[in-house]
Write an enzyme that holds these catalytic residues in place. Structure first.
Site, PDB file in Angstrom:
ATOM      1  N   HIS A 213      10.359 -10.123  18.356  1.00 52.85           N
ATOM      2  CA  HIS A 213      10.669  -9.254  18.478  1.00 52.85           C
ATOM      3  C   HIS A 213      10.459  -8.712  19.859  1.00 52.85           C
ATOM      4  O   HIS A 213       9.621  -8.839  20.780  1.00 52.85           O
ATOM      5  CB  HIS A 213      10.295  -7.796  18.418  1.00 52.85           C
ATOM      6  CG  HIS A 213      10.941  -6.551  17.728  1.00 52.85           C
ATOM      7  ND1 HIS A 213      11.405  -6.512  19.302  1.00 52.85           N
ATOM      8  CD2 HIS A 213      10.564  -5.522  17.252  1.00 52.85           C
ATOM      9  CE1 HIS A 213      12.080  -4.885  19.487  1.00 52.85           C
ATOM     10  NE2 HIS A 213      11.554  -4.552  17.981  1.00 52.85           N
ATOM     11  N   TYR A 218       8.897  -3.075  24.320  1.00 53.31           N
ATOM     12  CA  TYR A 218       7.220  -3.716  23.362  1.00 53.31           C
ATOM     13  C   TYR A 218       6.963  -5.020  24.694  1.00 53.31           C
ATOM     14  O   TYR A 218       7.519  -5.207  25.409  1.00 53.31           O
ATOM     15  CB  TYR A 218       7.622  -4.767  22.268  1.00 53.31           C
ATOM     16  CG  TYR A 218       7.804  -3.686  21.120  1.00 53.31           C
ATOM     17  CD1 TYR A 218       7.369  -1.796  21.241  1.00 53.31           C
ATOM     18  CD2 TYR A 218       9.046  -3.090  20.136  1.00 53.31           C
ATOM     19  CE1 TYR A 218       7.837  -0.677  20.745  1.00 53.31           C
ATOM     20  CE2 TYR A 218       9.603  -2.559  19.815  1.00 53.31           C
ATOM     21  CZ  TYR A 218       8.905  -0.169  20.183  1.00 53.31           C
ATOM     22  OH  TYR A 218       9.470   0.143  19.151  1.00 53.31           O
ATOM     23  N   ARG A 371      21.397   2.186  10.226  1.00 56.53           N
ATOM     24  CA  ARG A 371      21.711   3.758   9.848  1.00 56.53           C
ATOM     25  C   ARG A 371      23.198   3.912   8.305  1.00 56.53           C
ATOM     26  O   ARG A 371      23.314   4.972   7.080  1.00 56.53           O
ATOM     27  CB  ARG A 371      21.505   4.433  10.788  1.00 56.53           C
ATOM     28  CG  ARG A 371      23.488   4.611  11.787  1.00 56.53           C
ATOM     29  CD  ARG A 371      23.962   5.106  12.853  1.00 56.53           C
ATOM     30  NE  ARG A 371      23.046   4.282  13.591  1.00 56.53           N
ATOM     31  CZ  ARG A 371      22.082   4.862  15.002  1.00 56.53           C
ATOM     32  NH1 ARG A 371      22.979   6.107  14.899  1.00 56.53           N
ATOM     33  NH2 ARG A 371      21.977   4.618  15.278  1.00 56.53           N
TER      34      ARG A 371
END
Length: 404
Positions: A213, A218, A371
């Site tokens: 990631h 982040y 989603r």
């Protein structure tokens, strides 16, 4: 006693054998849609091009996944998806984005993760681990708790760790987040070692691929961006090679110990104001030009696939209208620049026709979905029906005749 029902040999429980595997396209005098064509990376064959995108559940205690995750991820494995990527697994406890994030910093995390992987394999579906470190955004509250509490960051009593929040420099994500400590070279080495240790656990668990990631603000994102990396040493500042240095070194170490497919999720842009490059040639913020260059460097060290997301590093970011496929142009740009690098597209991909066009037009090799799969876990099965006019993808035996 022998069974009349064919079953999957070698599985840890009795699972009826699906022939062909669930989600496989069964042609009937028509060509196979691009979305359903298999993809082989480093000898690992994904049965189709539809992958489950990492979705943070914020439902772990001390990093331990539970039966919630088994049901959440296992459900996709029974419904025709080509590959599943777990939510981000923190490589260190202070690397959790929320106190309730899942982790892989301890051998104690292995049994539950292995149970989930073994179940997915029992449905002949591949599953990978997303490995991450939250960096300066660590210690946030889960979204639904943030709404209740009226704040975004956890307190010490709520499980936050304000004295071990790290970043490339002492620049907060926003006024509410904790002030990060500027990482030392020793801190960077410790994080690299944690990723390597996590990958060794991935091997024991049996994951089929890993995804590092490096998106959404982040730790690795914050090193890449000139907006968040204000260091003045060889790990920051304006020079690209400085900002690339730590992320690439970490990725290289990951590649050296992992033989299976290795993906990297990036934020292809952080949606800054205007051009990412100023008139004087300096970089103002992270954008697609730098992402293309970074993708080229990742390709050199053996990264197999770049998963193109966007945003998350600038709390005041300008976000494009959230229309279907709004992030696909970033994947397309990287694919055009590096045609021999596998690329994944994300970003509100909803309709099968749009997903098929993304692959058929060469904008990306894979689509990551989130989603729409929560709304309709059987989306791959219905995608085949929409594209061909019939139920052309294999459903699981137990649901045969009851779907569509």
């Amino acid at each position: 006693m022998s069974s009349l029902m064919p079953y999957l040999d070698g599985a840890y429980q009795f699972f009826p054998l699906n022939e062909p595997p669930v989600g496989t396209f069964v042609p009937n005098d028509e060509s196979v849609p691009k979305l359903f064509q298999p993809l082989t990376i480093r000898g690992v064959t994904f049965k189709n091009r539809m992958f489950v995108s990492p979705m943070g559940m914020c439902s772990s205690k001390e990093g331990h996944m539970t039966d919630w995750h088994l049901v959440h991820l296992g459900g996709f494995a029974t419904r025709g998806i080509g590959g599943i990527c777990t939510e981000g697994l923190a490589v260190l406890p202070e690397g959790r984005v929320t106190p309730n994030d899942a982790g892989i910093w301890s051998d104690d995390h292995i049994p539950m993760l292995k149970r989930i992987v073994d179940f997915c394999h029992g449905q002949e579906t591949l599953i990978g681990a997303q490995l991450g470190h939250g960096g300066r955004k660590s210690g946030s509250l889960p979204p639904w708790l943030a709404k209740i509490a009226g704040k975004n960051v956890a307190s010490v009593e709520e499980g936050e760790w304000p004295y071990t929040v790290y970043g490339p420099c002492d620049l907060r994500f926003n006024e509410e987040h904790n002030l990060p400590k500027e990482m030392t070279v020793d801190d960077m080495s410790r994080v690299e070692d944690a990723y390597v240790a996590a990958i060794q656990r991935c091997k024991k668990i049996g994951f089929d691929f890993i995804e590092i990631h490096a998106a959404h603000g982040y730790l690795l994102t914050s090193f890449l961006s000139p907006f968040s990396n204000r260091r003045t040493d060889e790990y920051g500042g304006q020079p690209l090679e400085n900002r690339f240095r730590f992320p690439l070194r970490l990725l290289k170490r990951c590649r050296e110990v992992w033989e299976k497919p290795m993906f990297v999720r990036i934020s292809a842009t952080e949606w800054g104001d205007g051009s990412e490059c100023a008139n004087d040639g300096s970089w103002k913020y992270w954008g697609i030009e730098q992402s293309i260059l970074f993708a080229g460097e990742m390709k050199k060290i053996g990264v197999d696939l770049v998963d193109c997301s966007a945003g998350g590093n600038n709390s005041k970011q300008y976000i494009l209208p959230s229309i279907e496929g709004y992030q696909v142009p970033y994947a397309e740009a990287i694919k055009k620049a590096h045609p021999d690098l596998y690329v994944a597209a994300v970003g509100k991909i909803i309709s099968p026709a749009v997903a098929e066009a993304i692959i058929a037009n060469g904008q990306a090799d894979v689509v990551f979905l989130a989603r729409i799969l929560l709304q309709n876990p059987h989306w791959p099965i219905f995608a085949a029906k929409e594209l061909t006019g019939r139920l052309a993808a294999k459903t699981t035996n137990q649901y045969e005749g009851w779907i569509g």
